[in-house]
Write a protein that holds these residues in place. Structure first.
Motif, short mmCIF file in Angstrom:
data_model
loop_
_atom_site.label_atom_id
_atom_site.label_comp_id
_atom_site.label_asym_id
_atom_site.label_seq_id
_atom_site.Cartn_x
_atom_site.Cartn_y
_atom_site.Cartn_z
N GLU A 145 -5.60 -0.27 -4.12
CA GLU A 145 -6.56 0.45 -3.28
C GLU A 145 -5.81 1.42 -2.38
OE1 GLU A 145 -10.16 -0.14 -0.01
OE2 GLU A 145 -8.92 -1.87 -0.52
N SER A 152 -14.19 4.83 -7.56
CA SER A 152 -14.47 5.00 -6.14
C SER A 152 -15.66 4.15 -5.67
CB SER A 152 -14.76 6.48 -5.83
OG SER A 152 -15.83 6.95 -6.62
N HIS A 159 0.83 -1.22 0.00
CA HIS A 159 0.00 0.00 0.00
C HIS A 159 0.85 1.26 0.00
CE1 HIS A 159 0.80 0.31 4.34
NE2 HIS A 159 0.54 -0.98 4.40
N THR A 182 -3.45 -4.07 -1.72
CA THR A 182 -4.26 -3.36 -0.74
C THR A 182 -3.99 -3.85 0.67
OG1 THR A 182 -6.53 -2.81 -0.09
CG2 THR A 182 -6.18 -5.01 -0.96
N THR A 241 -17.09 -0.04 -5.64
CA THR A 241 -16.72 -1.44 -5.88
C THR A 241 -17.41 -1.98 -7.13
OG1 THR A 241 -16.51 -1.73 -3.49
CG2 THR A 241 -16.60 -3.72 -4.82
N HIS A 249 -5.98 3.10 0.82
CA HIS A 249 -6.78 2.73 1.98
C HIS A 249 -6.29 3.36 3.28
CE1 HIS A 249 -9.38 0.16 4.42
NE2 HIS A 249 -8.34 -0.22 5.13
N LEU A 276 -15.46 -0.89 -10.10
CA LEU A 276 -14.22 -1.66 -10.22
C LEU A 276 -14.50 -3.03 -10.82
CD1 LEU A 276 -11.24 -2.21 -9.67
CD2 LEU A 276 -11.84 -2.80 -7.31
N CYS A 334 -3.92 -3.32 -9.84
CA CYS A 334 -5.08 -2.68 -9.22
C CYS A 334 -4.73 -2.35 -7.76
CB CYS A 334 -6.28 -3.63 -9.28
SG CYS A 334 -7.81 -2.91 -8.69
N PHE A 351 -10.90 -3.59 -1.08
CA PHE A 351 -11.50 -2.98 -2.26
C PHE A 351 -13.03 -2.85 -2.07
CE2 PHE A 351 -7.62 -4.84 -4.08
CZ PHE A 351 -7.12 -3.75 -4.77
N PHE A 403 -8.31 2.35 -6.88
CA PHE A 403 -9.62 2.38 -6.21
C PHE A 403 -9.47 3.11 -4.88
CE2 PHE A 403 -12.36 0.59 -2.92
CZ PHE A 403 -13.62 0.70 -3.50
N TYR A 404 -10.43 3.98 -4.58
CA TYR A 404 -10.46 4.62 -3.27
C TYR A 404 -11.91 4.83 -2.87
CZ TYR A 404 -11.75 9.21 -5.20
OH TYR A 404 -12.41 10.24 -5.82
N SER A 405 -12.14 4.92 -1.57
CA SER A 405 -13.50 5.07 -1.06
C SER A 405 -13.68 6.45 -0.43
CB SER A 405 -13.79 3.99 -0.01
OG SER A 405 -14.97 4.29 0.70
#
Length: 450
Positions: free
Chosen positions: A351, A411, A325, A434, A413, A353, A416, A349, A438, A379-381
């Motif tokens: 994340e 952003s 990460h 990650t 799932t 996090h 993604l 891929c 994810f 990918f991020y949330s």
């Protein structure tokens, strides 16, 4: 001893509590929430609290000591009660030192690679039937527990991280172990929420080197210029052993290490792992394992759990899952997979996090980390950013930071999953990096794509 664990559910805390219970100590503990696998492990030996929460009445004058986990805050009611009673309060690393101060302490530190190096050393010791005590920061394949404590073993192997010891002791954990033998794998700025500047972060490693007992040993990666400078200029009276990445080559998808005894095939791969192996070899030699015996054992080493772990292999492709990460880990893992499978398309891929990775100032450290990937997704949330009470970060900021024109940023799932489904994954390697999930991505659905 009669001990009470505040925040007993932590991954390290519950392992220590179980190990001490098995040695005949009387253990109690509290936590406001406990998740798997800690919950089952505590329940199995009768240490799972009947009720979750903080209960000052559990902290009594007859306790020999209280062990405080990082999850517990300064105003924890049980901590306050322990302070009022004048009880001895240990952080996890402080107590680990108390348990091992008569042993030869071997501490593995560094921004990256410490879990893998610790796993390598432990694998070699077990392969040759050499019993040692140990504390691991994460589960290791074929090793049942993350901690082992005995009265008779001479060595205590500790994975030492730079995160704070507890809410009332903000010193990095690895400052508290006072190693006889130490290894540092490298310095790459991380934990920006704790160490706001690179200089402040580097200082922690300088203090660690100073904490090695006089006459002790420091094994260090001389390819890291910052670390090399610290090691060469320390005033501590210690022996120093630099190491560097050994010669190796890839042949038909297999990594071959070039040794004085000839070529040696390995299960692991990548320059980063070869560098880790060189450091582990030095440590094992200082623990009584000669070079030939080290190599013999390493031929069967499959890697640490969640570190470049192959979770699927089919006719059309392969899926690796990696704990990577931080920027240095992302770059090393991506390069390793591309080097191992040069004829396959690499879909990386990642994340974002952690607190650092989602920080708009720190994210610039990810520049060019995905350059070896043929296709890359980040990918991020937004929910994770909100939960951490951080400033929002945009997809454009992320693209700019990574310096990869064709980078795809998502952003959600479901988005993604859709992107992965739309890709031609024939003859590909999918690298999932990650420290999270994810957003609970269904890996079984991903496997079906190959």
């Amino acid at each position: 001893m009669k001990l009470h664990f505040i925040a007993i559910g932590g991954s390290a805390m519950h392992s220590l509590a179980v190990a001490l219970h098995k040695k005949g100590n009387k253990i109690t503990g509290s936590d406001d929430a406990i998740y798997e696998p800690s919950k089952s492990a505590l329940e199995k030996v009768g240490l799972l609290p009947v009720k979750f929460g903080w209960f000052p009445e559990r902290v009594t004058q007859d306790l020999d000591a209280v062990v405080l986990g990082m999850h517990a805050k300064k105003d924890n009611p049980e901590l306050k009660k322990a302070e009022e009673l004048g009880l001895k309060i240990y952080s996890y690393p402080e107590f680990l030192f108390e348990l091992s101060k008569e042993k030869t302490r071997v501490v593995i530190g560094g921004s990256h690679g410490k879990t893998t190096i610790t796993a390598m050393i432990l694998h070699v010791m077990h392969y040759h039937g050499k019993e040692i005590d140990y504390m691991l920061g994460a589960p290791v394949r074929r090793i049942e527990n993350t901690i082992k404590l005995t009265d008779e073993n001479d060595f205590m192997l500790i994975e030492g991280d730079e995160y704070p010891a507890s809410a009332i002791d903000l010193r990095p954990k690895f400052h508290l172990y006072q190693p006889n033998i130490a290894l540092l794998s490298g310095i790459a700025w991380d934990h920006i929420n704790v160490f706001p500047t690179f200089e402040n972060y580097v200082e922690q490693f300088q203090v660690f080197i100073s904490s090695i007992v006089k006459g002790g040993i420091l094994v260090y990666n001389e390819e890291d210029e910052t670390l090399k400078d610290l090691a060469e200029n320390t005033e501590n009276q210690i022996r120093k052993h630099p190491y560097f990445t050994p010669e190796y080559h890839v042949e038909d998808g297999e990594t071959i290490l070039e040794t004085s005894e000839g070529d040696m095939p390995l299960e692991i791969f990548g320059k980063h792992n070869m560098n880790n192996l060189a450091g582990a070899k030095w440590i094992c030699q200082h623990m009584g394992i000669d070079e030939d015996d080290f190599y013999e054992a390493m031929m069967e080493f499959e890697g640490a759990s969640r570190r470049l772990e192959m979770i699927f292999k089919g006719d059309n492709g392969i899926i690796f899952k990696d704990f990577a990460h931080s920027p240095s880990k992302v770059k090393a893992s991506t390069q390793a997979v591309k080097e191992q499978y040069p004829d396959k398309k690499l879909v990386a891929c990642l994340e974002l996090h952690t607190f650092s990775s989602l920080n708009s100032e720190f994210i610039e450290q990810y520049k060019d980390t995905l350059v070896k990937a043929d296709e890359a997704i980040v990918f991020y949330s937004p929910e994770a950013i909100a939960q951490k009470q951080m400033q929002a970060i945009s997809a454009e900021e992320i693209k700019t930071a990574f310096n990869k024109i064709d980078l795809e940023v998502v952003s959600e799932t479901s988005a993604l999953q859709a992107i992965l489904k739309s890709k031609d994954l024939n003859n590909s390697v999918l690298l999932l990096m990650t420290s999270g999930t994810f957003g609970n991505l269904d890996l079984e659905e991903v496997k079906v794509l190959f």
